[in-house]
Every structure is written in C-alpha cells, then in structure tokens.
Write an enzyme that holds these catalytic residues in place. Structure first.
Site, PDB file in Angstrom:
ATOM      1  N   HIS A  67       0.686  -1.491   0.442  1.00 34.01           N
ATOM      2  CA  HIS A  67      -0.232   0.401  -0.533  1.00 34.01           C
ATOM      3  C   HIS A  67       1.152   0.821   0.282  1.00 34.01           C
ATOM      4  O   HIS A  67       0.502   2.634   0.492  1.00 34.01           O
ATOM      5  CB  HIS A  67      -0.661  -0.149   1.104  1.00 34.01           C
ATOM      6  CG  HIS A  67      -1.573  -1.133   1.344  1.00 34.01           C
ATOM      7  ND1 HIS A  67      -2.991  -1.810   0.285  1.00 34.01           N
ATOM      8  CD2 HIS A  67      -1.613  -2.123   1.936  1.00 34.01           C
ATOM      9  CE1 HIS A  67      -3.134  -2.923   1.481  1.00 34.01           C
ATOM     10  NE2 HIS A  67      -2.251  -3.099   2.216  1.00 34.01           N
ATOM     11  N   HIS A  81      -7.203  -4.274  -1.021  1.00 33.06           N
ATOM     12  CA  HIS A  81      -6.478  -5.156  -1.191  1.00 33.06           C
ATOM     13  C   HIS A  81      -6.611  -6.877  -2.111  1.00 33.06           C
ATOM     14  O   HIS A  81      -7.184  -8.138  -2.770  1.00 33.06           O
ATOM     15  CB  HIS A  81      -6.799  -6.422   0.304  1.00 33.06           C
ATOM     16  CG  HIS A  81      -6.250  -6.106   1.589  1.00 33.06           C
ATOM     17  ND1 HIS A  81      -6.541  -5.553   1.887  1.00 33.06           N
ATOM     18  CD2 HIS A  81      -4.383  -5.966   2.013  1.00 33.06           C
ATOM     19  CE1 HIS A  81      -6.304  -4.545   2.944  1.00 33.06           C
ATOM     20  NE2 HIS A  81      -4.831  -5.529   2.864  1.00 33.06           N
TER      21      HIS A  81
END
Lengths: 357, 357
Positions: free
Chosen positions: B57, B219
């Site tokens: 991320h 995700h």
C-alpha cells in the site's frame, strides 16, 4: 480502453479544470489558447520560467506551476506539441518585466513551436531566451527527435531554475544555469507495459507478457532494445552503465540571442560522470509503477553509485514525468554543484512538488 | 508477472532497504522483527504514533514515518498482517515516555495482532491506546473484515494525529483526536484492473476489458458490484452518493483502557455529511492510475460538493494508499473542524508527504 475520462476530446481540458479547482490559491488555467499559470503572475522583476509539451506526462509540466518552479506551462493534446500561440500568450501573461525563459524538451514539434513563440515574444519587446533539454542517453535521432530526447532532467531543471528566478537571477543567469543543468543531467527509461493514448484507443505498442523495452521514450517511442523480463537489479545495472559510462556528449544547439535578435549555434559538450562527483538521483515512475517498486530500483542505484565512489547527496523518487499509465521507470542522474544544490533545496510550492512552505 | 523485483521472497525487504537508503536523515529500518522508525526516535515526552499493516500500500505506512506523522510503521508481507512482535518491538523502540498510540486499520489479522501487542506493551509498563480506522462505506463484514474496512482515512489520521503528537498532546488527547478523525471520515474505492501479489504470481481477480469493480478493497477484495465501464463523471457520481448519503454509522469497537488495563466496548456513531460542512477531500490512486486521471475525478468531486453546499477546504490528490499496481482510485471525505485543519496544515517531513519543512 479503460480510463477515468469522459469524452476523448475533453480529456486534457477536464484534467486541467480539475487541477485549477484543486489548487486555486496558486494555479490558474487559461483556455483558448491553453496555458497553466501562477495565480500571482506576473511577478514584477522576476524572470518568468515557462515550459510545455504534450500532455500525458503529469504532473509535468502543469503540476510544476507555482512558487519556486514554473510561471506557466503550455499543455498540448496528449503526446502532441503545444502551439506557438499558447507559448506566446503565456509569455505575455506571466512576463514580469525581466524577460521569459523557455525550457524546451528536445522534440521536433516542441522545438519548432517554441522557436516561433520566442520570435513573437521578442518582436513584442519581451526579452527571451530558450534552453533545450536533451538528456536521454538511450537513443539519438529517434522518432520525433533530432539528437537526444528531453526527459527527466527537465523536472530537475524546472525546480532548480525556478528557484533561481525567485532569487532574482537575471535572464542570462537563468539561461546559463538551465544550460548547466542540462549538461550535467543524463537519463534513461524502460517500460514493462505500453500506454494507451485516449484518442487512439489502443496501446501505443505491443509488448509480450515476458518482454520489456529498454531505453523507452516518454511517448512510447521505441528504445534501444527489447529484452526478456529479468531481475530489477540486472535492469538497473544495464541502465546505470549506459548513463555512467556515457562519454562526453558533443552537439550544436540553436539558441535565441536576445541581444542581437537572432538564432545562434551553440557548441555544447556534456561532461561524463566521474568518481568523486556529487549527484542528485531521480528515480521516476512512468505512471503505472507504484512507489514500492521504485524503492527497489533506488536500492540498486545507490549500491552502484557507492561502488563507483559517486555520492548521492539528494534524491527524488516518485511519478514526476510520466507516460500516462505506462509501467516502468526512468533514472536521471544530475551532477550537482553548490549552486544547483542551493536551488534544489529552496522552497517550492506547486501541485506536484512541495517543500519548505 | 512483470514486476521490478528480484526474488519474490525478498520483495518487501529490498523495498525497505531502498527506502532506508533514500531517506537516512529521517527514516531507519529494523529487521527481524521488521519496523520502520524515525531516525531521531524516541522523542522524549512525545506520544509515539505507530501504525502498520500488510505491505503493498506504499507509501502507507512506512513512507509516512518522520516528523509530524508516524514514529514507527510495521510492514507485513504483501497484503499480510504484521506480527505482534513487530508492533511490540516498535513500541519499545519509539516510546518516549508519553505512551504509544496504535492506529489500526480494521482487518481481522491487524486487529488481533495489535491487540496482542497492546497487551505486551502495557505489561512492560508502556502507556498504550489503540484506535480503529473503519471508514469504507462500500461493504460491511467483507473478506478479512468484521464491520467496515479501514482505508483512506488512515492516511489523514496519521497526518493529523502525528501533528498533534508534535504539539505534545497527551495520549488520551491523541486517542480522542484519532477517534474523531475516524468518525468524520468516509471512503470508497473502485478498480479498473486487478493487481498481482508477487508471491501469487497471477492477478488477484479477473476483470473483463470493459468491466470495473465498484467498492473494491485495498487488497483486491470484492466490492459492492461489478459494472460495465462508463464515464468518469458517472462513476464519481455513484461513489459520492454512497459516501454523502451514508447515514449515521453505529457500531461497537474494542479499545484498550490503559487506566484499568482491560479491553472495553466503546459505542461509536459516525455522523453523516451535511450541507455547510467543511471537508478535506482526498482523491487517491490505487497505484497504477496516473495523477492526470485523478484530476478528472477531483473535478467531479468538487462539482458535486459545490452542488450540495459542502465546502472543500483542503485536498490531497495522488497515490498515498495503494494496492500495488492496481488501476483505480478511492475518494475519502473528512469533515474538518478547526482542530483537524490546524494539524492538517502543520509541517510534515516524511518520504511520502512533505510540506512546511
């Protein structure tokens, strides 16, 4: 083609509208002709720094308009040169009485159009100089270009010369500094994937699932060679060797002689990198590569520089000169002296680059 | 799979090494257990702000370590929760005597492991509080999550609470501020493409050439619905409606009561947005979407807010909480009061976010 756009014809206009809405305090956009300019322009007594080129490389150039960087940017359609009237009108709008400096990436269309704009501005009594950026060691005389292409060093030049304009360097000093930054900078890029120009609707080129393009241009122009995918360390090793082992680069460039009102030929020789050099290392995403992978690239860049006794004293890592959503990266190394570092460290306040304010 | 990596097992480690090499002045990385921490930690008398979660991320969280933001970040493997010993050891390393605040995104693994770490730190005599971020209006009780997922508000909370720690807010004040930011923030994301986890070697999900996923998780978890590709304005209209029309959100969260050394249930109700609100608008790239397209998104966000008499007083536009190379974006809106704006505007100096220094 899946892109976050509305009608293909409105892509650049709407993106610029979004930028103007996001940063009204320091960026304004003029349409017809189109240019992005500082909200507080013209700044009296300051050299005005102007760049431009095809859209699709954001944040460059429009995202670098603001305090400490560009006074105006002239965006063309995607991967298409802006027109002389954009550059000329931008020059009229942001000239604060100390003249305008055009920073021009070396692509045939950009060069021709900025030349016309320089003549128009000069005819209006605006002092003007124009410096070419030609830093891409990958290819010479490629598609769109005579000589080397202008790539990552442009971002660094805009930052450094922009800071010099704030310090009230005069036009000649700004041009000399820009020429030095170009001489000291070398770049090379690579692509994992192609990009898709909205108006074309399909990828600019095809690349196999296991292929990469080494030496890619920022418009998806062909590079040095196509290879099988390999480890990032091997890719960086190859690209750094091209940059660090590039010998003196000699060529003739045309510059506007503002004093005599004519074009002159200037002989330039870029010095190669040497052990003991201090440099700024710039690892750039082509747009679709996340910053996490750029850090893997930077890791290897740093290792190689250490092994060659080249000292990275500053770095810039992120998407700054992109090719739409292309996956890949470029490396720019810039030999940095005291003057360059002073202006690198100076405050900057633009949509795309900000520190110190 | 084409990625800028060496061996799959070394991806996170080498990216962290690159970050440490790039920013030695303010970021250090400890391995085994792995955490990123401020070079000047511990800062005496300052609450230490710690976050973490799966890698992939970036720049969140490691790229937000530095002055005015996080004291430490605990990165797991890609899309995998970090372990309690990472969080516990990070807490020991950066605690400056004023306690540690964990900012935890609401994913089952993260929540459980941060709970264990909080108990371990408390047992060592470190004052500890822990605040959950659960701001994603797209889905409830999804894959990996009970309740809403923690997404973009995390970035804003790290900035705002980090500034409060610099202003020497005490632990309870920092926790109260973090809880308020979470209450005031709502987010939603969408994807144009999947991403590929290096260890998996193939895309996390399949999406047709003309399909998009609305409400995607960071995700690659499934979202609200799959749709045919459409104009960016229509996509933004749908997502903004979900965010702006989301009613009061009530739930019970567990928080560590440092005074009594036990877990307590806290009832929370997030207020909906209303005409007259001032907000921070955050348009985030999922990693593979260039900033140019984010400005097209922002344009529509700004138009919608204006139409509803909601005043965007600050914005953040770029790749800050990404999902590897996924193409897509998320929108986070945060109701902003005077306290939040003061700390938003405060200086920050991290690899991923920098201004005022």
């Amino acid at each position: 083609m899946k892109k976050l756009i509305n009608a293909v014809d409105d892509v650049v206009k709407e993106q610029l509208e979004g930028m103007a809405l996001a940063h009204p305090d320091y960026v304004k956009v003029h349409f017809d002709p189109t240019y992005v300019y500082r909200a507080d322009a013209p700044v009296e007594g300051k050299v005005a720094l102007i760049s431009g080129g095809g859209s699709g490389h954001e944040p460059m150039h429009g995202g670098f308009v603001g305090y400490g960087m560009l006074d105006a940017a002239c965006p063309g359609e995607v991967f298409t040169s802006p027109t002389p009237d954009q550059m000329y009108e931008a020059a009229l709008a942001v000239n604060g009485g100390a003249g305008v400096l055009f920073l021009v990436k070396n692509y045939t269309g950009d060069v021709l159009n900025f030349e016309t704009a320089a003549e128009l501005a000069y005819a209006d009594g605006i002092a003007v100089q124009s410096i070419l950026i030609d830093d891409d060691v990958a290819v010479k005389d490629s598609l769109y270009t005579a000589g080397r292409r202008g790539v990552g060093t442009t971002v660094l030049a805009e930052k450094i010369v922009g800071a010099a304009t704030e310090a009230r360097y005069d036009l000649k000093q700004c041009a000399d500094l820009a020429r030095k930054v170009n001489k000291y900078g070398r770049s090379m890029g690579m692509a994992l994937t192609s990009c898709t120009v909205p108006a074309a609707g399909k990828p600019t080129f095809e690349l196999g699932d296991d292929e990469i393009e080494i030496g890619i241009g920022i418009h998806g122009e062909p590079g040095m060679r196509r290879e099988k995918m390999k480890a990032v360390d091997e890719i960086v090793d190859d690209m750094m060797a091209e940059i660090l082992d590039d010998g003196p680069y000699a060529r003739t460039v045309r510059e506007w002689d503002n004093e005599h009102g004519e074009w002159i030929d200037v002989e330039l020789i870029d010095p190669p990198f040497e052990a003991g050099d201090e440099i700024i290392a710039f690892v750039n995403s082509m747009g679709g590569t996340p910053v996490s992978e750029l850090y893997a690239v930077y890791r290897r860049v740093a290792q190689i520089c250490e092994g060659r006794d080249i000292n990275i004293v500053r770095n810039l890592i992120g998407p700054y000169i992109t090719s739409l959503e292309m996956q890949g990266f470029s490396i720019t190394l810039l030999k940095a002296d005291e003057e360059i570092l002073k202006f690198w460290d100076a405050p900057v306040n633009t949509p795309g680059l900000r520190w110190g304010v």
